[in-house]
Design a protein around this motif. Structure first.
Motif, mmCIF file in Angstrom:
data_model
loop_
_atom_site.group_PDB
_atom_site.id
_atom_site.type_symbol
_atom_site.label_atom_id
_atom_site.label_comp_id
_atom_site.label_asym_id
_atom_site.label_seq_id
_atom_site.Cartn_x
_atom_site.Cartn_y
_atom_site.Cartn_z
ATOM 1 N N LEU A 20 8.248 -24.206 34.083
ATOM 2 C CA LEU A 20 8.573 -25.144 33.016
ATOM 3 C C LEU A 20 7.429 -26.132 32.916
ATOM 4 N N LEU A 21 6.965 -26.398 31.687
ATOM 5 C CA LEU A 21 5.934 -27.417 31.483
ATOM 6 C C LEU A 21 6.395 -28.338 30.373
ATOM 7 N N TYR A 22 5.975 -29.586 30.461
ATOM 8 C CA TYR A 22 6.277 -30.545 29.402
ATOM 9 C C TYR A 22 5.284 -31.686 29.490
ATOM 10 N N GLY A 23 5.043 -32.279 28.351
ATOM 11 C CA GLY A 23 4.202 -33.463 28.272
ATOM 12 C C GLY A 23 4.569 -34.207 27.001
ATOM 13 N N VAL A 24 4.777 -35.506 27.129
ATOM 14 C CA VAL A 24 5.146 -36.340 25.989
ATOM 15 C C VAL A 24 4.132 -37.471 25.890
ATOM 16 N N SER A 25 3.637 -37.698 24.691
ATOM 17 C CA SER A 25 2.657 -38.748 24.431
ATOM 18 C C SER A 25 3.063 -40.043 25.139
ATOM 19 N N ASP A 26 2.090 -40.711 25.722
ATOM 20 C CA ASP A 26 2.365 -41.905 26.527
ATOM 21 C C ASP A 26 3.245 -42.918 25.795
ATOM 22 N N ASN A 27 2.990 -43.113 24.497
ATOM 23 C CA ASN A 27 3.749 -44.128 23.760
ATOM 24 C C ASN A 27 5.174 -43.694 23.429
ATOM 25 N N TYR A 28 5.560 -42.464 23.774
ATOM 26 C CA TYR A 28 6.933 -41.994 23.575
ATOM 27 C C TYR A 28 7.633 -41.734 24.913
ATOM 28 N N GLN A 29 6.982 -42.105 26.012
ATOM 29 C CA GLN A 29 7.587 -41.880 27.322
ATOM 30 C C GLN A 29 8.662 -42.927 27.606
#
Length: 177
Positions: free
Chosen positions: A96-105
């Motif tokens: 499983l991989l995921y990444g969310v833009s810093d300003n939406y964390q």
């Protein structure tokens, strides 16, 4: 090509479109995203378009290899990535991989997107388990993994960015198979 679209209360998980390229460049270069996913940092439009085309061509539910854009329903912006795919460094186990833009964390989006994709994957593929690897110092990602029900199994040392690095190694089993 399989057309995958998953809606959650706040997000749409969907295949990337070429018009996402500027958003992909932006979120991939955010410090927290880049730290956790340095192999997916894209520096220009050409690389982003190439990556989007490559990801969309690779999508299949047999392997499975599913990497989707995370779109914020409120503003229609592509704010990150979520996926499952075989990872060479862990004997091709499906990660499983995921990444969310810093300003939406810190809004629960990584958990929301991952939970929806995990459910979809277990319902629509033959997969019996998923793996997650997390740098021990990446506490926010560790929290997401544990919220999703992954259990810590071991520490693995994996080549990452040219160095051997320790990662927490987690597993989640499909209880409905």
């Amino acid at each position: 090509m399989t057309n995958i679209r998953i809606e959650t209360p706040n997000l749409i998980l969907r295949q990337y479109s070429l018009s996402d390229s500027k958003d992909v460049i932006f979120y991939s270069q955010q410090p927290k995203v880049a730290y956790g996913m340095s192999d997916m940092v894209l520096h220009n439009e050409s690389k982003a378009l190439s990556w989007i085309n490559w990801i969309n061509k690779k999508i299949n539910t047999t392997e499975p290899f599913i990497v989707l854009a995370i779109e914020n329903k409120t503003n229609g912006i592509c704010i990150g990535v979520v996926g499952v795919h075989p990872k060479d460094e862990i004997d091709n186990e499906v990660e499983l991989l995921y990444g969310v833009s810093d300003n939406y964390q810190n809004k629960g989006y990584a958990t929301e997107a991952s939970k929806a994709l995990i459910q979809w994957t277990f319902e629509n593929t033959q997969l019996k388990s998923l793996t997650a690897i997390v740098k021990p110092e990446n506490i926010p990602s560790k929290i997401v993994i544990e919220k999703l029900g992954f259990e810590y199994v071991d520490t693995k040392v994996i080549l990452y960015d040219g160095d051997m690095c320790k990662f927490g190694y987690y597993k989640l089993y499909n209880n409905h198979s």
